[in-house]
Design an enzyme around this catalytic site. Structure first.
Site, PDB file in Angstrom:
ATOM      1  N   PHE A   1       0.361  -1.683  -0.054  1.00  0.00           N
ATOM      2  CA  PHE A   1      -0.331  -0.507  -0.012  1.00  0.00           C
ATOM      3  C   PHE A   1       1.154   1.499  -0.535  1.00  0.00           C
ATOM      4  O   PHE A   1       1.843   1.151   0.756  1.00  0.00           O
ATOM      5  CB  PHE A   1      -0.881  -0.342   1.130  1.00  0.00           C
TER       6      PHE A   1
ATOM      7  N   ASP B   1       0.749  -5.015   8.626  1.00  0.00           N
ATOM      8  CA  ASP B   1       0.064  -3.937   8.179  1.00  0.00           C
ATOM      9  C   ASP B   1      -1.405  -4.812   8.026  1.00  0.00           C
ATOM     10  O   ASP B   1      -1.553  -6.021   7.500  1.00  0.00           O
ATOM     11  CB  ASP B   1      -0.185  -2.945   6.946  1.00  0.00           C
TER      12      ASP B   1
ATOM     13  N   TYR C   1     -12.393   1.548  10.056  1.00  0.00           N
ATOM     14  CA  TYR C   1     -13.179   2.194   9.353  1.00  0.00           C
ATOM     15  C   TYR C   1     -13.380   1.038   7.304  1.00  0.00           C
ATOM     16  O   TYR C   1     -14.281   1.797   6.957  1.00  0.00           O
ATOM     17  CB  TYR C   1     -12.207   3.645   8.071  1.00  0.00           C
ATOM     18  N   LYS C   2     -13.024   0.590   7.494  1.00  0.00           N
ATOM     19  CA  LYS C   2     -12.615  -0.725   6.382  1.00  0.00           C
ATOM     20  C   LYS C   2     -13.847  -1.813   7.239  1.00  0.00           C
ATOM     21  O   LYS C   2     -14.745  -1.582   7.323  1.00  0.00           O
ATOM     22  CB  LYS C   2     -11.125  -1.463   6.362  1.00  0.00           C
TER      23      LYS C   2
ATOM     24  N   ARG D   1     -12.290  -3.829  -7.775  1.00  0.00           N
ATOM     25  CA  ARG D   1     -11.481  -5.208  -6.649  1.00  0.00           C
ATOM     26  C   ARG D   1     -13.543  -4.005  -5.686  1.00  0.00           C
ATOM     27  O   ARG D   1     -14.700  -3.406  -6.039  1.00  0.00           O
ATOM     28  CB  ARG D   1     -11.064  -3.906  -5.628  1.00  0.00           C
TER      29      ARG D   1
HETATM   30  C1  LIG Z   1      -6.002   1.826   3.858  1.00  0.00           C
HETATM   31  C2  LIG Z   1      -5.079   1.402   4.671  1.00  0.00           C
HETATM   32  C3  LIG Z   1      -4.211   2.185   4.834  1.00  0.00           C
HETATM   33  C4  LIG Z   1      -4.608   3.560   4.768  1.00  0.00           C
HETATM   34  O1  LIG Z   1      -3.882   4.167   5.768  1.00  0.00           O
HETATM   35  P1  LIG Z   1      -4.505   5.847   6.952  1.00  0.00           P
HETATM   36  O2  LIG Z   1      -3.556   5.948   7.104  1.00  0.00           O
HETATM   37  O3  LIG Z   1      -6.282   5.408   7.082  1.00  0.00           O
HETATM   38  O4  LIG Z   1      -5.298   6.715   5.400  1.00  0.00           O
HETATM   39  C5  LIG Z   1      -2.569   2.164   4.526  1.00  0.00           C
HETATM   40  N1  LIG Z   1      -2.131   0.862   4.286  1.00  0.00           N
HETATM   41  C6  LIG Z   1      -2.880  -0.156   4.091  1.00  0.00           C
HETATM   42  C7  LIG Z   1      -2.488  -1.120   3.869  1.00  0.00           C
HETATM   43  C8  LIG Z   1      -4.465  -0.668   3.654  1.00  0.00           C
HETATM   44  O5  LIG Z   1      -5.281  -1.060   2.828  1.00  0.00           O
END
Ligand SMILES: *Cc1c(COP(=O)(O)O)cnc(C)c1O
Length: 407
Positions: free
Chosen positions: A124, A194, A219-220, A366
């Site tokens: 990511f 992560d 939030y996911k 997705r």
């Molecule tokens: C969604 C996501 C993030 C998002 O990080 P934020 O700090 O909340 O924007 C980070 N890492 C991964 C792998 C994600 O899927």
């Protein structure tokens, strides 16, 4: 597989009752819970009470009387069982990106003789960018970006930390957390996982895998709402030695002593930095109630079945959409990726027809599967609408090509 077969599955689905806990707009089939979870009905009720009573009437007293100050630990302890952690190993705070920074920097401090962090290309973006920023701050730090197949060989005695996303955000591929952690430990490296696409999506066993550090999104799949606080995990054995680089007052041993000198709090409280985001935190707290009486194994079984069904129907009806995720459900997170050069326009046309997924550049459609609020007939209907978009080629209309700021 007919729509009637799907309705029969729904009729005997032990999780079907959970859908009533969520507020889903009429006519929408929501396949984007991996980006922003659906609103649990308990959230607006709780938020209204907190705003009107705890904030409006209680005012500053509510830090004590409503327990606002304990929210990071309380919310963390609710997330802990979903990720195989003890309740005193998780706090909710900040964003995932900020937590990755704190954990990676803290892990490096614990490994003063090692200056390499290993991660993979296509991780990511924030995960990679945070490491690049850390390298700018710490001269001599090497960020070693190694393709997935060569990760094991890349782990040697120079490596301080291995940072990986357990479920890949785009392809849904799952890393073997226990095996990679064991290999990292064999060369004396620490691990940071992560869990943004894992928490609430698949069973995670941080302690069973002997993981060192982890962070992930609220939030996911945890449905905490847009910009919800993230969570962070430090294994109990590291908590004494761990130092956060963001030494804010909320991580102090006695924040209200107003001392001039920083003294880290005991346990996970030292991961805190500034004042907790109370409104976001109570929304996440209320949202987590939907997990109270389900076990992740049940969610996983249905998630694989929904993803398999979707792939089978797409393969049969939409020959131009090429799977870009593992076909074996055991190797895939709770999401499916399909590849098409005009993926963006196809997704826009599909969203207009009430099926919401998302697009990840350059060519991935997705779809997230959230067993607590999706059924088998939803999957059948979603593929039916997708097949119409593909057969009619309606996606070729120019308005579907206009790219918004957020995809
Ligand atoms: C969604 C996501 C993030 C998002 O990080 P934020 O700090 O909340 O924007 C980070 N890492 C991964 C792998 C994600 O899927």
């Amino acid at each position: 597989m007919t729509r009637e077969d799907c309705l029969a599955f729904d009729a005997t689905d032990p999780l079907a009752g959970h859908r009533a806990l969520f507020d889903i707009p009429d006519g929408v089939i929501y396949l984007d819970g991996n980006s922003l979870g659906v609103l649990p009905k308990a959230v607006p009720v709780r938020l209204a009470a907190v705003v009107v009573e705890e904030w409006g009437q209680g005012l500053v007293r509510s830090w004590n009387t409503a327990g606002w100050i304990d929210l990071p630990a309380r919310v963390g302890s609710k997330i802990a069982p979903l990720i195989g952690a003890q309740s005193d190993e998780v706090v909710a705070c900040d964003s995932t990106s900020v937590n990755l920074f704190k954990l990676a920097a803290g892990a490096l401090t614990m490994q003063p003789d090692r200056r390499v962090i290993v991660t993979e290309p296509g991780n990511f973006p924030s995960d990679l960018y945070i490491l690049q920023g850390l390298a700018d701050l710490m001269p001599g730090l090497e960020v070693r970006v190694v393709p997935r197949a060569q990760l094991i060989e890349a782990l040697d005695e120079t490596v301080a930390l291995l940072l990986l996303t357990q479920v890949h955000y785009k392809t849904g591929e799952i890393h073997d957390m226990a095996a990679l952690t064991a290999k990292a430990h064999r060369v004396g490296a620490l691990t940071l996982w992560d869990l943004s696409h894992s928490a609430g999506a698949i069973p995670v066993d941080l302690n069973g895998s002997d993981a060192d550090f982890a962070a992930g999104c609220g939030y996911k799949y945890l449905n905490g709402g847009p910009g919800a606080p993230a969570f962070t995990f430090v294994a109990r054995r590291h908590q004494k030695a761990f130092r956060s680089p963001l030494t804010g007052w909320m991580g102090h041993a006695q924040p209200f002593a107003f001392d001039d000198d920083y003294q880290p709090a005991a346990g996970m409280a030292r991961l805190l930095c500034g004042t907790p985001q109370v409104l976001g935190m109570v929304a996440l707290d209320a949202a987590l109630a939907v997990f109270a009486d389900v076990d992740m194994a049940m969610i996983r079984t249905k998630s694989i079945a929904l993803g398999d069904l979707f792939l089978r129907l797409v393969t049969a009806r939409c020959a131009d959409l090429i799977p870009a995720c593992p076909l074996d459900g055991e190797k895939r997170g709770s999401q499916v990726a399909l590849r098409h050069p005009h993926g963006y326009a196809i997704m826009q046309a599909l969203i207009e027809r009430g099926v919401i997924g998302d697009f990840r550049a350059p060519d991935i459609l997705r779809f997230g599967f959230t067993p607590l609020y999706l059924g088998y007939a939803d999957v059948w209907d979603a593929v039916d609408r997708l097949a119409q978009v593909m057969e009619t080629e309606v996606w070729r209309e120019s308005r579907y090509a206009a790219v918004s700021a957020v995809t």
